[in-house]
Design a protein around this motif. Structure first.
Motif, PDB file in Angstrom:
ATOM      1  N   ILE A 380      19.849  49.896  34.997  1.00 39.13           N
ATOM      2  CA  ILE A 380      19.564  49.478  33.625  1.00 39.13           C
ATOM      3  C   ILE A 380      20.712  48.679  33.026  1.00 39.13           C
ATOM      4  O   ILE A 380      21.854  48.740  33.496  1.00 39.13           O
ATOM      5  CB  ILE A 380      19.251  50.680  32.709  1.00 39.13           C
ATOM      6  CG1 ILE A 380      20.469  51.604  32.565  1.00 39.13           C
ATOM      7  CG2 ILE A 380      18.050  51.453  33.213  1.00 39.13           C
ATOM      8  CD1 ILE A 380      20.242  52.721  31.566  1.00 39.13           C
ATOM      9  N   GLY A 381      20.386  47.923  32.000  1.00 44.71           N
ATOM     10  CA  GLY A 381      21.371  47.184  31.229  1.00 44.71           C
ATOM     11  C   GLY A 381      21.406  47.715  29.811  1.00 44.71           C
ATOM     12  O   GLY A 381      20.392  48.207  29.283  1.00 44.71           O
ATOM     13  N   TYR A 382      22.566  47.634  29.187  1.00 42.42           N
ATOM     14  CA  TYR A 382      22.755  48.149  27.832  1.00 42.42           C
ATOM     15  C   TYR A 382      23.404  47.049  27.010  1.00 42.42           C
ATOM     16  O   TYR A 382      24.517  46.607  27.303  1.00 42.42           O
ATOM     17  CB  TYR A 382      23.636  49.396  27.880  1.00 42.42           C
ATOM     18  CG  TYR A 382      23.944  50.025  26.544  1.00 42.42           C
ATOM     19  CD1 TYR A 382      22.968  50.176  25.564  1.00 42.42           C
ATOM     20  CD2 TYR A 382      25.228  50.504  26.266  1.00 42.42           C
ATOM     21  CE1 TYR A 382      23.258  50.775  24.363  1.00 42.42           C
ATOM     22  CE2 TYR A 382      25.528  51.113  25.064  1.00 42.42           C
ATOM     23  CZ  TYR A 382      24.533  51.252  24.107  1.00 42.42           C
ATOM     24  OH  TYR A 382      24.827  51.854  22.911  1.00 42.42           O
ATOM     25  N   VAL A 383      22.673  46.557  25.995  1.00 40.64           N
ATOM     26  CA  VAL A 383      23.170  45.495  25.120  1.00 40.64           C
ATOM     27  C   VAL A 383      23.320  46.039  23.714  1.00 40.64           C
ATOM     28  O   VAL A 383      22.416  46.717  23.192  1.00 40.64           O
ATOM     29  CB  VAL A 383      22.216  44.280  25.095  1.00 40.64           C
ATOM     30  CG1 VAL A 383      22.762  43.192  24.173  1.00 40.64           C
ATOM     31  CG2 VAL A 383      22.026  43.721  26.489  1.00 40.64           C
ATOM     32  N   VAL A 384      24.451  45.777  23.105  1.00 40.80           N
ATOM     33  CA  VAL A 384      24.677  46.127  21.711  1.00 40.80           C
ATOM     34  C   VAL A 384      24.884  44.831  20.936  1.00 40.80           C
ATOM     35  O   VAL A 384      25.728  44.014  21.295  1.00 40.80           O
ATOM     36  CB  VAL A 384      25.910  47.044  21.560  1.00 40.80           C
ATOM     37  CG1 VAL A 384      26.132  47.381  20.099  1.00 40.80           C
ATOM     38  CG2 VAL A 384      25.734  48.316  22.377  1.00 40.80           C
ATOM     39  N   LEU A 385      24.086  44.646  19.889  1.00 40.00           N
ATOM     40  CA  LEU A 385      24.163  43.422  19.093  1.00 40.00           C
ATOM     41  C   LEU A 385      24.464  43.754  17.644  1.00 40.00           C
ATOM     42  O   LEU A 385      23.836  44.646  17.060  1.00 40.00           O
ATOM     43  CB  LEU A 385      22.844  42.641  19.157  1.00 40.00           C
ATOM     44  CG  LEU A 385      22.332  42.245  20.531  1.00 40.00           C
ATOM     45  CD1 LEU A 385      21.165  43.137  20.914  1.00 40.00           C
ATOM     46  CD2 LEU A 385      21.925  40.789  20.548  1.00 40.00           C
ATOM     47  N   ASP A 386      25.423  43.052  17.067  1.00 41.26           N
ATOM     48  CA  ASP A 386      25.677  43.123  15.640  1.00 41.26           C
ATOM     49  C   ASP A 386      25.137  41.839  15.024  1.00 41.26           C
ATOM     50  O   ASP A 386      25.580  40.737  15.371  1.00 41.26           O
ATOM     51  CB  ASP A 386      27.182  43.255  15.369  1.00 41.26           C
ATOM     52  CG  ASP A 386      27.727  44.596  15.835  1.00 41.26           C
ATOM     53  OD1 ASP A 386      27.017  45.609  15.675  1.00 41.26           O
ATOM     54  OD2 ASP A 386      28.847  44.641  16.364  1.00 41.26           O
ATOM     55  N   VAL A 387      24.131  41.982  14.144  1.00 46.90           N
ATOM     56  CA  VAL A 387      23.456  40.813  13.581  1.00 46.90           C
ATOM     57  C   VAL A 387      23.511  40.831  12.058  1.00 46.90           C
ATOM     58  O   VAL A 387      23.832  41.853  11.436  1.00 46.90           O
ATOM     59  CB  VAL A 387      21.985  40.746  14.047  1.00 46.90           C
ATOM     60  CG1 VAL A 387      21.897  40.698  15.568  1.00 46.90           C
ATOM     61  CG2 VAL A 387      21.189  41.941  13.522  1.00 46.90           C
ATOM     62  N   ASP A 388      23.155  39.686  11.473  1.00 47.80           N
ATOM     63  CA  ASP A 388      23.124  39.528  10.021  1.00 47.80           C
ATOM     64  C   ASP A 388      22.198  40.578   9.398  1.00 47.80           C
ATOM     65  O   ASP A 388      21.060  40.766   9.833  1.00 47.80           O
ATOM     66  CB  ASP A 388      22.605  38.119   9.702  1.00 47.80           C
ATOM     67  CG  ASP A 388      22.764  37.764   8.228  1.00 47.80           C
ATOM     68  OD1 ASP A 388      22.344  38.570   7.379  1.00 47.80           O
ATOM     69  OD2 ASP A 388      23.296  36.674   7.945  1.00 47.80           O
ATOM     70  N   LYS A 389      22.697  41.266   8.369  1.00 55.65           N
ATOM     71  CA  LYS A 389      21.926  42.337   7.734  1.00 55.65           C
ATOM     72  C   LYS A 389      20.566  41.863   7.232  1.00 55.65           C
ATOM     73  O   LYS A 389      19.566  42.558   7.351  1.00 55.65           O
ATOM     74  CB  LYS A 389      22.712  42.927   6.560  1.00 55.65           C
ATOM     75  CG  LYS A 389      23.844  43.860   6.940  1.00 55.65           C
ATOM     76  CD  LYS A 389      24.477  44.439   5.683  1.00 55.65           C
ATOM     77  CE  LYS A 389      25.556  45.458   6.034  1.00 55.65           C
ATOM     78  NZ  LYS A 389      26.171  46.026   4.810  1.00 55.65           N
ATOM     79  N   LYS A 390      20.518  40.638   6.680  1.00 55.68           N
ATOM     80  CA  LYS A 390      19.285  40.138   6.074  1.00 55.68           C
ATOM     81  C   LYS A 390      18.189  39.911   7.108  1.00 55.68           C
ATOM     82  O   LYS A 390      17.010  39.914   6.797  1.00 55.68           O
ATOM     83  CB  LYS A 390      19.567  38.828   5.324  1.00 55.68           C
ATOM     84  CG  LYS A 390      20.514  38.989   4.151  1.00 55.68           C
ATOM     85  CD  LYS A 390      20.795  37.637   3.494  1.00 55.68           C
ATOM     86  CE  LYS A 390      21.790  37.775   2.345  1.00 55.68           C
ATOM     87  NZ  LYS A 390      22.101  36.457   1.749  1.00 55.68           N
TER      88      LYS A 390
END
Length: 412
Positions: A380-390
């Motif tokens: 498996i792969g594990y991706v963590v993304l921090d994106v624009d709140k809106k």
């Protein structure tokens, strides 16, 4: 009070279930952090009971008795992580946990001292034949005799498996004045004056006391068997505080009866009762100079508190930050917080093109990725993304539609 993190979900809706009388350290950790739905039960549950119990559970804490099967994981549709409050994870179907995107944590180091101390205590009791003298005294017979009783000082300790526990036993044994030899399938740096040996036979043929500290695998099943016992130094003592399948107990019983082995301390067994008070049988019962204990190598107040703190910290970090350090299923990531963003966790099958599709989908919808982390293992792969709140709600929906997705979670 622990610092309360800002999360995108109501903490009172997170259900946490701890089984097998897990330390209150773990319970208090979550309650003090705002998680009110924490349930603690004293014993293990059967598969049928677990299937009913885990339906709405997000975090599950177990010890060594509870078996987490494919059927249990299928029923646990909301489960995010399992904490094994013990050294091993062999009670969990790890392949199935990976398939369902469930992180599995344990505490591989927290009870090493407890086991190591018990090994040394049992060594003293057995080499002095205290077991037989104690039994006689309770039965009203006076057995003040030095014959066959020895000091540990100057004797040779043979350690099979020089890992976290074996190496700590090594240090304590030298403090007793013992010579230490060991065998491990992996090359290990000796501590103190310990000497590595090339084969198992080299160790058991030279040691006065042999202690086992190996995992339970196909290779270690019946590692100590009839043919290996023949190579033991006559009258040597065998200790097994590792795993129950490692020793052929019928062969050991015969070796104790004919004097090939002079004593044994056994804490783990191929079959163990489900709960306290259940009937227990072993071929080693009622044999001379044998200490039998009910799988208590790591059962001290200190060890259980350490384990409770260690595993609950890992569960907490995964729940609130997405950190997977120490996980046996989800690839390991340690993540700093990102201010002014929403964090989304994406677990997927590890096949080519998934990350490309994630980035393409978000780019096509003009969603800016402020930071991104990726770690994979074979499955498996594990991706963590921090994106624009809106735009995070839209991003969350898009990520759910990515092919090969196993699980998506909005963290904060």
């Amino acid at each position: 009070m622990a610092e309360k993190k800002t999360t995108s979900y109501p903490k009172e809706k997170i259900n946490i279930l701890f089984l097998e009388n897990i330390s209150d350290k773990a319970v208090n950790h979550f309650k003090e952090s705002g998680y009110s739905n924490v349930k603690k039960l004293g014993g293990a549950l059967s598969e049928e009971e677990l299937i009913k119990a885990v339906k709405d559970v997000h975090l599950l804490g177990i010890r060594s008795k509870t078996q987490i099967t494919e059927n249990v994981l299928k029923a646990a549709t909301k489960l995010q992580a399992i904490g094994c409050f013990c050294i091993g994870v062999n009670q969990v179907d790890l392949k199935s946990a990976r398939k369902h995107g469930v992180a599995v944590f344990n505490a591989p180091y927290s009870n090493t001292r407890s086991v190591a101390e018990l090994v040394m205590g049992a060594s003293v009791m057995l080499i002095r034949k205290i077991v037989d003298k104690n039994k006689a005294a309770h039965e009203g017979t006076w057995m003040k005799d030095a014959k066959g009783s020895y000091e540990l000082r100057g004797k040779t300790l043979g350690i099979i498996g020089y890992g976290n526990i074996g190496s700590q036993v090594s240090v304590l044994a030298e403090a007793f004045g013992m010579k230490v030899i060991f065998y491990d399938v992996v090359t290990k740096l000796p501590l103190g004056n310990a000497v590595a040996k090339k084969t198992l036979k080299d160790v058991v043929s030279q040691a006065d006391v042999i202690t086992l500290h190996v995992p339970e695998t196909a290779q270690t099943k019946n590692l100590i068997n009839k043919s290996v016992l023949k190579h033991f130094k006559k009258g040597a003592i065998l200790l097994n505080y590792a795993r129950g399948e490692v020793v052929d107990l019928d062969a050991l019983a015969k070796a104790l009866e004919d004097g090939t082995v002079g004593g044994a301390g056994i804490d783990v067994y191929p079959w163990e009762p489900e709960k306290n008070g259940d009937t227990f049988t072993t071929p080693l019962q009622n044999l001379s100079n044998v200490i039998l204990t009910p799988h208590i190598g790591g059962s001290t107040e200190e060890a259980q508190q350490n384990i409770g703190e260690d595993v609950s910290n890992k569960l907490f970090q995964y729940l609130e930050m997405g950190g997977t350090t120490g996980s046996h299923t989800v690839p390991s990531l340690s993540l700093p917080p990102q201010e002014g963003t929403h964090r989304i966790l994406h677990i997927h099958n590890n096949v080519p093109g998934v990350l490309s599709e994630i980035n393409t989908q978000l780019s096509n919808h003009k969603i800016n990725i402020l930071s991104q982390y990726l770690k994979t293992n074979d499955e498996i792969g594990y991706v963590v993304l921090d994106v624009d709140k809106k735009l995070s709600a839209q991003a969350f929906q898009l990520l759910k539609e990515v092919k090969e997705t196993i699980k998506v979670r909005m963290l904060y």
